[in-house]
Design an enzyme around this catalytic site. Sequence first.
Site, PDB file in Angstrom:
ATOM      1  N   PRO A 115       0.783  -1.244   0.000  1.00 44.50           N
ATOM      2  CA  PRO A 115       0.000   0.000   0.000  1.00 44.50           C
ATOM      3  C   PRO A 115       0.817   1.298   0.000  1.00 44.50           C
ATOM      4  O   PRO A 115       0.245   2.380  -0.146  1.00 44.50           O
ATOM      5  CB  PRO A 115      -0.825  -0.099   1.285  1.00 44.50           C
ATOM      6  CG  PRO A 115      -0.090  -1.062   2.151  1.00 44.50           C
ATOM      7  CD  PRO A 115       0.610  -2.010   1.239  1.00 44.50           C
ATOM      8  N   LYS A 157      -1.611   2.796  -4.545  1.00 42.78           N
ATOM      9  CA  LYS A 157      -1.987   2.523  -5.935  1.00 42.78           C
ATOM     10  C   LYS A 157      -3.104   1.488  -6.117  1.00 42.78           C
ATOM     11  O   LYS A 157      -3.682   1.392  -7.207  1.00 42.78           O
ATOM     12  CB  LYS A 157      -0.752   2.024  -6.721  1.00 42.78           C
ATOM     13  CG  LYS A 157       0.297   3.085  -6.949  1.00 42.78           C
ATOM     14  CD  LYS A 157      -0.156   4.073  -8.005  1.00 42.78           C
ATOM     15  CE  LYS A 157       0.663   5.328  -8.044  1.00 42.78           C
ATOM     16  NZ  LYS A 157      -0.052   6.554  -7.725  1.00 42.78           N
ATOM     17  N   TYR A 195       3.134   9.442  -8.173  1.00 39.50           N
ATOM     18  CA  TYR A 195       2.198   9.473  -7.043  1.00 39.50           C
ATOM     19  C   TYR A 195       0.842  10.063  -7.465  1.00 39.50           C
ATOM     20  O   TYR A 195      -0.202   9.532  -7.082  1.00 39.50           O
ATOM     21  CB  TYR A 195       2.820  10.297  -5.898  1.00 39.50           C
ATOM     22  CG  TYR A 195       2.129  10.084  -4.580  1.00 39.50           C
ATOM     23  CD1 TYR A 195       2.261   8.898  -3.874  1.00 39.50           C
ATOM     24  CD2 TYR A 195       1.328  11.081  -4.025  1.00 39.50           C
ATOM     25  CE1 TYR A 195       1.619   8.697  -2.659  1.00 39.50           C
ATOM     26  CE2 TYR A 195       0.684  10.898  -2.819  1.00 39.50           C
ATOM     27  CZ  TYR A 195       0.835   9.699  -2.136  1.00 39.50           C
ATOM     28  OH  TYR A 195       0.189   9.508  -0.945  1.00 39.50           O
TER      29      TYR A 195
HETATM   30  P1  FAD Z   1     -11.863  -5.566  -3.422  1.00 39.69           P
HETATM   31  O1  FAD Z   1     -11.997  -4.211  -2.822  1.00 39.69           O
HETATM   32  O2  FAD Z   1     -11.173  -6.621  -2.636  1.00 39.69           O
HETATM   33  O3  FAD Z   1     -13.314  -6.052  -3.804  1.00 39.69           O
HETATM   34  C1  FAD Z   1     -13.612  -7.381  -4.138  1.00 39.69           C
HETATM   35  C2  FAD Z   1     -15.028  -7.679  -3.753  1.00 39.69           C
HETATM   36  O4  FAD Z   1     -15.333  -9.014  -4.125  1.00 39.69           O
HETATM   37  C3  FAD Z   1     -15.247  -7.596  -2.255  1.00 39.69           C
HETATM   38  O5  FAD Z   1     -16.373  -6.814  -1.973  1.00 39.69           O
HETATM   39  C4  FAD Z   1     -15.397  -9.037  -1.824  1.00 39.69           C
HETATM   40  O6  FAD Z   1     -16.238  -9.172  -0.687  1.00 39.69           O
HETATM   41  C5  FAD Z   1     -15.994  -9.649  -3.071  1.00 39.69           C
HETATM   42  N1  FAD Z   1     -15.806 -11.090  -3.179  1.00 39.69           N
HETATM   43  C6  FAD Z   1     -14.750 -11.839  -2.783  1.00 39.69           C
HETATM   44  N2  FAD Z   1     -14.956 -13.124  -3.022  1.00 39.69           N
HETATM   45  C7  FAD Z   1     -16.175 -13.218  -3.599  1.00 39.69           C
HETATM   46  C8  FAD Z   1     -16.951 -14.293  -4.059  1.00 39.69           C
HETATM   47  N3  FAD Z   1     -16.518 -15.552  -3.953  1.00 39.69           N
HETATM   48  N4  FAD Z   1     -18.155 -14.040  -4.598  1.00 39.69           N
HETATM   49  C9  FAD Z   1     -18.628 -12.771  -4.690  1.00 39.69           C
HETATM   50  N5  FAD Z   1     -17.926 -11.701  -4.249  1.00 39.69           N
HETATM   51  C10 FAD Z   1     -16.715 -11.925  -3.713  1.00 39.69           C
HETATM   52  N6  FAD Z   1      -4.815   0.240  -0.976  1.00 39.69           N
HETATM   53  C11 FAD Z   1      -4.290   1.442  -0.790  1.00 39.69           C
HETATM   54  O7  FAD Z   1      -3.996   2.102  -1.794  1.00 39.69           O
HETATM   55  N7  FAD Z   1      -4.084   1.912   0.475  1.00 39.69           N
HETATM   56  C12 FAD Z   1      -4.446   1.185   1.605  1.00 39.69           C
HETATM   57  O8  FAD Z   1      -4.291   1.640   2.728  1.00 39.69           O
HETATM   58  C13 FAD Z   1      -4.993  -0.083   1.433  1.00 39.69           C
HETATM   59  N8  FAD Z   1      -5.344  -0.843   2.490  1.00 39.69           N
HETATM   60  C14 FAD Z   1      -5.862  -2.106   2.273  1.00 39.69           C
HETATM   61  C15 FAD Z   1      -6.209  -2.913   3.364  1.00 39.69           C
HETATM   62  C16 FAD Z   1      -6.691  -4.211   3.158  1.00 39.69           C
HETATM   63  C17 FAD Z   1      -7.056  -5.100   4.348  1.00 39.69           C
HETATM   64  C18 FAD Z   1      -6.843  -4.697   1.847  1.00 39.69           C
HETATM   65  C19 FAD Z   1      -7.359  -6.104   1.589  1.00 39.69           C
HETATM   66  C20 FAD Z   1      -6.533  -3.863   0.756  1.00 39.69           C
HETATM   67  C21 FAD Z   1      -6.024  -2.569   0.968  1.00 39.69           C
HETATM   68  N9  FAD Z   1      -5.685  -1.718  -0.104  1.00 39.69           N
HETATM   69  C22 FAD Z   1      -5.162  -0.515   0.097  1.00 39.69           C
HETATM   70  C23 FAD Z   1      -5.886  -2.092  -1.477  1.00 39.69           C
HETATM   71  C24 FAD Z   1      -7.194  -1.544  -2.035  1.00 39.69           C
HETATM   72  O9  FAD Z   1      -8.143  -1.443  -1.015  1.00 39.69           O
HETATM   73  C25 FAD Z   1      -7.595  -2.496  -3.133  1.00 39.69           C
HETATM   74  O10 FAD Z   1      -6.619  -2.403  -4.146  1.00 39.69           O
HETATM   75  C26 FAD Z   1      -8.975  -2.231  -3.705  1.00 39.69           C
HETATM   76  O11 FAD Z   1      -9.958  -2.549  -2.747  1.00 39.69           O
HETATM   77  C27 FAD Z   1      -9.171  -3.084  -4.965  1.00 39.69           C
HETATM   78  O12 FAD Z   1     -10.517  -3.094  -5.333  1.00 39.69           O
HETATM   79  P2  FAD Z   1     -11.163  -4.394  -5.960  1.00 39.69           P
HETATM   80  O13 FAD Z   1     -12.559  -4.006  -6.252  1.00 39.69           O
HETATM   81  O14 FAD Z   1     -10.298  -4.907  -7.023  1.00 39.69           O
HETATM   82  O15 FAD Z   1     -11.108  -5.493  -4.814  1.00 39.69           O
HETATM   83  C1  DHB Z   2      -3.474   5.916   2.875  1.00 38.01           C
HETATM   84  C2  DHB Z   2      -3.132   4.630   2.559  1.00 38.01           C
HETATM   85  C3  DHB Z   2      -1.980   4.409   1.855  1.00 38.01           C
HETATM   86  O1  DHB Z   2      -1.644   3.152   1.520  1.00 38.01           O
HETATM   87  C4  DHB Z   2      -1.163   5.446   1.465  1.00 38.01           C
HETATM   88  O2  DHB Z   2      -0.025   5.178   0.790  1.00 38.01           O
HETATM   89  C5  DHB Z   2      -1.511   6.733   1.785  1.00 38.01           C
HETATM   90  C6  DHB Z   2      -2.680   6.967   2.497  1.00 38.01           C
HETATM   91  C7  DHB Z   2      -4.723   6.153   3.624  1.00 38.01           C
HETATM   92  O3  DHB Z   2      -5.359   5.165   4.022  1.00 38.01           O
HETATM   93  O4  DHB Z   2      -5.079   7.314   3.845  1.00 38.01           O
END
Ligand code: FAD
Ligand code: DHB
Length: 401
Positions: free
Chosen positions: A295, A299, A387
């Site tokens: 994270p 991105k 960034y």
């Molecule tokens: P997701 O947000 O994971 O969405 C996937 C969805 O699919 C979810 O709602 C899930 O419940 C659903 N799903 C899963 N399995 C199934 C299934 N079998 N059937 C139906 N639905 C299903 N990025 C940052 O830039 N900064 C951060 O601080 C940061 N913190 C994070 C903390 C955590 C714990 C995690 C896991 C990720 C974090 N990320 C962070 C990354 C960022 O949140 C993700 O890149 C972003 O959520 C990607 O979106 P997505 O829709 O691809 O996946």
């Molecule tokens: C936050 C999360 C990140 O991973 C980052 O690089 C900057 C900010 C946030 O949750 O605000």
Amino acid sequence: MSSGTQVGIVGAGPAGLMLGHLLHLAGIDSVIVENRSREYVIDRVRAGVLEQGTVDLLCAMGVAGGLNRRGLRHEGVYINFDGCRHRVDMAELTSGKAITVYGQNEVVKDLIDARVETGRPLYFDAQEVSVDALDATRPVIRFSHAGTSHELSCDFVAGCDGFHGVCRPSIPAGVLQIYERLYPFGWLGILAEAAPSCDELVYTYHDRGFALFSMRSTDVTRLYLQVPPDEPIANWSDDAIWDEMLRRMTTSDGWSPNVGRILQKSVTAMRSFVAAPMRHARLFLAGDAAHIVPPTGAKGLNLAAADVVVLASALKEFYETGSDAMLDGYSSICLRRVWKAQRFSWWMTTLLHRLPDETPFDHQRHLADLDYLASSRAAMTSLAEQYVGLPWEISLESLHL
Ligand code: FAD
Ligand code: DHB
């Protein structure tokens, strides 16, 4: 119950919801199937930094009411080391670009509201979700919902179900090449009821490890600490968290985060991961289902947005002209951006964290990297342009939103 749609979307995270809305705007039918509850999906605390392109996308999609009212535009970012905060003036170095701090849960809530307003199907709490017949002309998504079994046949399936979803593992063995790197640390993240003491983010490199100051609003601070990857959150009392945050972040001019009641705390492991290609037959992977970044570069959410813009464009071209040329190019178009984001996230991560096995040489080289960054306009420009986000592969205009 059997039914059909044009695009079946698995997962109602940012990728699935954005894709569903882009398809709606293009007049393409979709059904979104999510295995968690609406409350769970909205309350999950995750990312907070939106690139300029993601903000432009949400505005063009007409879902930026909350973002425009409550999003916090930041034109700079601080790198804090050796007791000093060094500001990188992103706007000045990138001809006016900026990032916007707006919680992922707010983005998701806005997109769910928009989906509900369209009247198009969105199933929460779906159980036993599976995808099948990916090689056939009509692949299917099976799930049960409120006691009824569903079989949804689709022209295409979009696997937007995150890293732990079912779509990527449904691809036959040997098709995907997996690239992966695990990091020997994780992040302990908190939300605190405290007014942000700085109006921009502060990334800290400290002898005791990385720390990050961010925010969610004018009343809520978001903070992170480098910890061991499998650290039990129970090891950290609220007082211990604040002691460590202040120790790492306080600068010699007396700046430190404001302390307040801790509203939420959790530990996240960190990894870099890419599955390529991002397509198999009629299944297209988008967002975390295909790739994970640590994270530090903020991105993850932005890459998910970039993927679905390419996918929506390609599907629009297919339905409007019958051409699958862009669908064929989907994976390679996305992966060019994914690998640049992987490189940037890896670089930010290694620049700002302490590694358990580093030598005195590594440590001195590390300090020199930071010193170079803080003193070189060229180095700061490179950080700033990545960034705020590299240009999109597909122009938003081509989507005719
Ligand atoms: P997701 O947000 O994971 O969405 C996937 C969805 O699919 C979810 O709602 C899930 O419940 C659903 N799903 C899963 N399995 C199934 C299934 N079998 N059937 C139906 N639905 C299903 N990025 C940052 O830039 N900064 C951060 O601080 C940061 N913190 C994070 C903390 C955590 C714990 C995690 C896991 C990720 C974090 N990320 C962070 C990354 C960022 O949140 C993700 O890149 C972003 O959520 C990607 O979106 P997505 O829709 O691809 O996946
Ligand atoms: C936050 C999360 C990140 O991973 C980052 O690089 C900057 C900010 C946030 O949750 O605000």
